[in-house]
Write an enzyme that holds these catalytic residues in place. Structure first.
Site, mmCIF file in Angstrom:
data_model
loop_
_atom_site.group_PDB
_atom_site.id
_atom_site.type_symbol
_atom_site.label_atom_id
_atom_site.label_comp_id
_atom_site.label_asym_id
_atom_site.label_seq_id
_atom_site.Cartn_x
_atom_site.Cartn_y
_atom_site.Cartn_z
ATOM 1 N N CYS A 131 13.101 33.161 -8.148
ATOM 2 C CA CYS A 131 12.361 32.154 -7.838
ATOM 3 C C CYS A 131 12.499 31.623 -6.312
ATOM 4 O O CYS A 131 13.290 30.847 -6.221
ATOM 5 C CB CYS A 131 12.375 31.112 -8.598
ATOM 6 S SG CYS A 131 11.353 29.374 -8.062
ATOM 7 N N CYS A 134 12.772 27.761 -5.681
ATOM 8 C CA CYS A 134 13.746 27.289 -6.217
ATOM 9 C C CYS A 134 14.830 27.627 -5.249
ATOM 10 O O CYS A 134 15.908 27.050 -4.822
ATOM 11 C CB CYS A 134 14.100 27.580 -7.646
ATOM 12 S SG CYS A 134 12.835 26.809 -8.696
#
Length: 184
Positions: A131, A134
């Site tokens: 991700c 993130c």
């Protein structure tokens, strides 16, 4: 099973992983608790039960109960967040990024360990789960909280090795199962 016992089960083609697994956790710029928490979180994110049991068993010698729980919690919450925020990041329709997530994330606010440690562990899971949004958020947070770029690199190195070992273990289990099925 310990990590040392697990390393003995790795096939010859994974010799580099065996060597790296023996060193990345213990030779890094991280504190022992940060390194072992990273290993626990990365193992959880890598989803291999044999590896996770070995890592958690050895980590229990280096982490207190609160830190072990927080490392597991980082793996759990990032399992959710990495899917959600990867979708938000990759979706062509940017309206999703403006919408509230409406997901409970209380553990991030009160992880039971130093916030920098929890953020490092969240970074490890985010790297394993791929991700980008993130990764950027957690990398920014750990740097703001005093971590170094070497700390960040070591977290990702640990996560990379653990994920690669999980891949090998899954591959060998699949091939073993295929051999048994063909013989039946």
């Amino acid at each position: 099973m310990s990590i040392d016992a697990l390393k003995q089960t790795l096939p010859d083609y994974a010799k580099d992983l065996k060597l790296n697994l023996g060193s990345v956790i213990t030779t890094s710029s991280l504190t022992p608790a940060q390194a072992w928490g990273t290993a626990v979180t990365a193992a959880i994110a890598s989803r291999n039960d044999v590896l996770t049991r070995a890592i958690v068993a050895d980590a229990a010698q280096h982490l207190d109960a609160a830190a072990l729980n927080a490392a597991k919690a980082a793996g759990a919450i990032m399992g959710m967040n990495n899917v959600y925020y990867r979708f938000v990041h990759l979706a062509a329709n940017k309206e999703y990024g403006k919408m509230p997530a409406k997901l409970r994330m209380n553990i991030i606010g009160n992880p039971g360990v130093a916030k920098v440690d929890f953020e490092l562990w969240s970074l490890a899971a985010s790297a394993v789960n791929g991700c980008g949004m993130c990764i950027d958020a957690h990398e920014h947070e750990v740097i703001q909280k005093g971590a170094t770029k070497e700390n960040v690199q070591d977290v990702v190195r640990i996560a990379a090795v653990i994920h690669a070992v999980a891949t090998v273990l899954d591959t060998e289990a699949a091939l073993s199962g295929a051999s048994q099925a063909a013989a039946a």
